[in-house]
Design a protein around this motif. Structure first.
Motif, short mmCIF file in Angstrom:
data_model
loop_
_atom_site.label_atom_id
_atom_site.label_comp_id
_atom_site.label_asym_id
_atom_site.label_seq_id
_atom_site.Cartn_x
_atom_site.Cartn_y
_atom_site.Cartn_z
N ASP A 87 0.85 -1.19 0.00
CA ASP A 87 0.00 0.00 0.00
C ASP A 87 0.89 1.25 0.00
O ASP A 87 1.42 1.62 1.04
CB ASP A 87 -0.91 -0.02 1.24
CG ASP A 87 -1.87 1.16 1.29
OD1 ASP A 87 -1.67 2.13 0.53
OD2 ASP A 87 -2.82 1.11 2.09
N PRO A 88 1.07 1.89 -1.16
CA PRO A 88 1.97 3.04 -1.22
C PRO A 88 1.62 4.17 -0.26
O PRO A 88 2.50 4.80 0.31
CB PRO A 88 1.84 3.50 -2.68
CG PRO A 88 1.40 2.30 -3.42
CD PRO A 88 0.53 1.54 -2.48
N ALA A 89 0.32 4.44 -0.08
CA ALA A 89 -0.08 5.52 0.83
C ALA A 89 0.27 5.18 2.28
O ALA A 89 0.81 6.01 3.02
CB ALA A 89 -1.58 5.79 0.70
N ASP A 146 2.57 7.03 -9.45
CA ASP A 146 2.36 5.90 -10.37
C ASP A 146 1.10 5.10 -10.01
O ASP A 146 0.42 4.57 -10.89
CB ASP A 146 3.57 4.96 -10.36
CG ASP A 146 4.78 5.57 -11.05
OD1 ASP A 146 4.62 6.59 -11.76
OD2 ASP A 146 5.89 5.03 -10.86
N GLU A 147 0.80 5.02 -8.71
CA GLU A 147 -0.37 4.27 -8.23
C GLU A 147 -1.65 5.11 -8.24
O GLU A 147 -2.72 4.62 -7.88
CB GLU A 147 -0.10 3.75 -6.81
CG GLU A 147 1.01 2.72 -6.71
CD GLU A 147 0.57 1.35 -7.17
OE1 GLU A 147 -0.64 1.05 -7.10
OE2 GLU A 147 1.43 0.57 -7.62
N GLY A 148 -1.52 6.38 -8.60
CA GLY A 148 -2.70 7.23 -8.68
C GLY A 148 -3.12 7.86 -7.36
O GLY A 148 -4.20 8.44 -7.26
N HIS A 149 -2.26 7.78 -6.33
CA HIS A 149 -2.60 8.37 -5.03
C HIS A 149 -2.32 9.87 -4.99
O HIS A 149 -2.94 10.60 -4.21
CB HIS A 149 -1.83 7.67 -3.90
CG HIS A 149 -2.20 6.25 -3.70
ND1 HIS A 149 -3.34 5.87 -3.03
CD2 HIS A 149 -1.61 5.10 -4.11
CE1 HIS A 149 -3.43 4.55 -3.01
NE2 HIS A 149 -2.38 4.06 -3.67
N VAL A 155 8.48 15.50 -10.18
CA VAL A 155 8.84 14.82 -8.94
C VAL A 155 10.04 15.46 -8.24
O VAL A 155 10.10 15.49 -7.01
CB VAL A 155 9.06 13.30 -9.18
CG1 VAL A 155 10.33 13.04 -10.00
CG2 VAL A 155 9.08 12.55 -7.86
N ASP A 156 10.99 15.98 -9.01
CA ASP A 156 12.16 16.61 -8.38
C ASP A 156 11.75 17.85 -7.59
O ASP A 156 12.18 18.05 -6.45
CB ASP A 156 13.22 16.98 -9.42
CG ASP A 156 13.93 15.74 -9.97
OD1 ASP A 156 14.00 14.74 -9.25
OD2 ASP A 156 14.39 15.80 -11.12
N MET A 157 10.92 18.68 -8.20
CA MET A 157 10.46 19.90 -7.53
C MET A 157 9.59 19.55 -6.32
O MET A 157 9.73 20.15 -5.25
CB MET A 157 9.69 20.77 -8.51
CG MET A 157 9.35 22.15 -7.98
SD MET A 157 10.80 23.16 -7.68
CE MET A 157 11.26 23.60 -9.36
N LEU A 158 8.71 18.57 -6.49
CA LEU A 158 7.83 18.18 -5.40
C LEU A 158 8.62 17.60 -4.23
O LEU A 158 8.36 17.93 -3.07
CB LEU A 158 6.80 17.16 -5.89
CG LEU A 158 5.79 16.66 -4.86
CD1 LEU A 158 4.97 17.81 -4.28
CD2 LEU A 158 4.87 15.60 -5.48
#
Length: 199
Positions: A87-89, A146-149, A155-158
């Protein structure tokens, strides 16, 4: 085939670890600037020459203590995340909780968060911090997107933005008179930040 360490290599490793073990409580209790090189080697039962041979002085020894604490915290984060790998989240929340737990521990709080910017300089402290946790955060955010969560963003900035926010929460825990309460508040705020990025 595993290489067998020579007696000289084992002695060097033991000497190095003895200096780290002696230094960690001194730096945690009194701070980097208040502890002298002479006190460090006396506490370890070694010579000043050993300190300079293995660490090139007090600052090098401090960095080794810092790295050891960071390594342990990164391992705790990885272990917590692995426990909920499906579960990624949940993995992100578990990793964040493990990191904030480390921030609330006295030695980590004092050495990594309070003393390191003084002892190593802000730029070096930040560089080492990113080395230990930046990749973990980036990989986690990538998985969440990738999982849509999470809504897809650069991604680098985030990861830089969230790393900065998490670092500030860690420093708030370190500077608080009530680290346990600050840790709980930081957990809530971090969770809110993550939920605000949800897809």
């Amino acid at each position: 085939m595993t290489a067998v360490k020579t007696r000289r290599e084992l002695y060097a490793e033991t000497t190095r670890q003895a200096l780290i073990e002696a230094a960690r409580p001194l730096f945690a209790d009194r701070g980097y600037t208040a502890v002298s090189a002479e006190e460090l080697v006396r506490q370890a039962g070694l010579t000043r020459g050993a300190l300079y041979h293995h660490f090139d002085g007090k600052q090098g020894l401090f960095e080794a203590v810092f790295e050891e604490l960071q390594d342990a915290a990164a391992q705790a984060v990885t272990t917590a995340m692995t426990a909920v790998a499906d579960d990624p989240a949940a993995r992100a929340r578990a990793g964040l909780a493990a990191y904030l737990d480390a921030c609330a521990r006295p030695e980590f709080r004092e050495i990594v968060l309070k003393q390191a910017p003084i002892a190593l300089g802000h730029e070096r402290w930040q560089e080492l911090d990113v080395r230990h946790f930046g990749g973990l955060l980036r990989d986690t955010l990538t998985s969440l997107m990738d999982e849509g969560h999470l809504t897809r963003r650069p991604v680098d900035m985030l990861s830089r933005a969230l790393f900065g926010a998490i670092t500030e929460l860690a420093l708030a825990i370190a500077q608080s008179d009530d680290p346990a309460t600050a840790r709980a508040e930081a957990d809530d705020i971090a969770a809110t930040l993550l939920s605000g990025l949800s897809a």
